[in-house]
Scaffold this motif. Structure first.
Motif, PDB file in Angstrom:
ATOM      1  N   UNK A  92      45.387  17.488  28.305  1.00  0.00           N
ATOM      2  CA  UNK A  92      44.104  16.819  28.165  1.00  0.00           C
ATOM      3  C   UNK A  92      43.003  17.806  27.777  1.00  0.00           C
ATOM      4  N   UNK A  93      43.144  19.059  28.178  1.00  0.00           N
ATOM      5  CA  UNK A  93      42.135  20.066  27.884  1.00  0.00           C
ATOM      6  C   UNK A  93      42.031  20.309  26.378  1.00  0.00           C
ATOM      7  N   UNK A  94      43.143  20.221  25.666  1.00  0.00           N
ATOM      8  CA  UNK A  94      43.121  20.431  24.217  1.00  0.00           C
ATOM      9  C   UNK A  94      42.264  19.373  23.528  1.00  0.00           C
ATOM     10  N   UNK A  95      42.276  18.180  24.070  1.00  0.00           N
ATOM     11  CA  UNK A  95      41.481  17.084  23.533  1.00  0.00           C
ATOM     12  C   UNK A  95      39.993  17.431  23.583  1.00  0.00           C
ATOM     13  N   UNK A  96      39.537  17.975  24.685  1.00  0.00           N
ATOM     14  CA  UNK A  96      38.126  18.342  24.833  1.00  0.00           C
ATOM     15  C   UNK A  96      37.748  19.501  23.919  1.00  0.00           C
ATOM     16  N   UNK A  97      38.636  20.454  23.781  1.00  0.00           N
ATOM     17  CA  UNK A  97      38.377  21.604  22.908  1.00  0.00           C
ATOM     18  C   UNK A  97      38.266  21.136  21.461  1.00  0.00           C
ATOM     19  N   UNK A  98      39.161  20.275  21.039  1.00  0.00           N
ATOM     20  CA  UNK A  98      39.129  19.750  19.673  1.00  0.00           C
ATOM     21  C   UNK A  98      37.883  18.929  19.401  1.00  0.00           C
ATOM     22  N   UNK A  99      37.498  18.110  20.365  1.00  0.00           N
ATOM     23  CA  UNK A  99      36.303  17.265  20.217  1.00  0.00           C
ATOM     24  C   UNK A  99      35.044  18.134  20.124  1.00  0.00           C
ATOM     25  N   UNK A 124      25.047  16.318  19.191  1.00  0.00           N
ATOM     26  CA  UNK A 124      25.061  15.361  20.306  1.00  0.00           C
ATOM     27  C   UNK A 124      25.682  14.026  19.890  1.00  0.00           C
ATOM     28  N   UNK A 125      25.355  13.581  18.692  1.00  0.00           N
ATOM     29  CA  UNK A 125      25.941  12.335  18.193  1.00  0.00           C
ATOM     30  C   UNK A 125      27.457  12.481  18.054  1.00  0.00           C
ATOM     31  N   UNK A 126      27.889  13.636  17.610  1.00  0.00           N
ATOM     32  CA  UNK A 126      29.320  13.886  17.449  1.00  0.00           C
ATOM     33  C   UNK A 126      30.058  13.925  18.776  1.00  0.00           C
ATOM     34  N   UNK A 127      29.386  14.389  19.827  1.00  0.00           N
ATOM     35  CA  UNK A 127      30.019  14.369  21.144  1.00  0.00           C
ATOM     36  C   UNK A 127      30.317  12.940  21.576  1.00  0.00           C
ATOM     37  N   UNK A 128      29.481  12.007  21.149  1.00  0.00           N
ATOM     38  CA  UNK A 128      29.682  10.605  21.509  1.00  0.00           C
ATOM     39  C   UNK A 128      30.650   9.884  20.571  1.00  0.00           C
ATOM     40  N   UNK A 129      30.507  10.142  19.266  1.00  0.00           N
ATOM     41  CA  UNK A 129      31.245   9.348  18.279  1.00  0.00           C
ATOM     42  C   UNK A 129      32.410  10.063  17.612  1.00  0.00           C
ATOM     43  N   UNK A 130      32.426  11.380  17.685  1.00  0.00           N
ATOM     44  CA  UNK A 130      33.537  12.154  17.141  1.00  0.00           C
ATOM     45  C   UNK A 130      33.760  11.960  15.656  1.00  0.00           C
TER      46      UNK A 130
END
Length: 50
Positions: free
Chosen positions: A1-8, A31-37
């Protein structure tokens, strides 16, 4: 799951860099990218340069 956060987070930084290259606010796009990726990535790539 940690890889998901690093990639995001990495994607958010890349989007901020692209936005700054188009004379837009890097912080806002980060900030927008943190929400919408990936949706924010598409939006910033399609956006016209100011």
């Amino acid at each position: 799951m940690q890889e998901y956060y690093i990639g995001w987070g990495t994607l958010s930084l890349i989007n901020a860099g692209i936005a700054q290259g188009k004379n837009r606010s890097g912080l806002n796009w980060f900030l927008l990218s943190l929400l919408l990726g990936p949706i924010a990535t598409l939006a910033v790539v399609i956006a016209e340069k100011r």
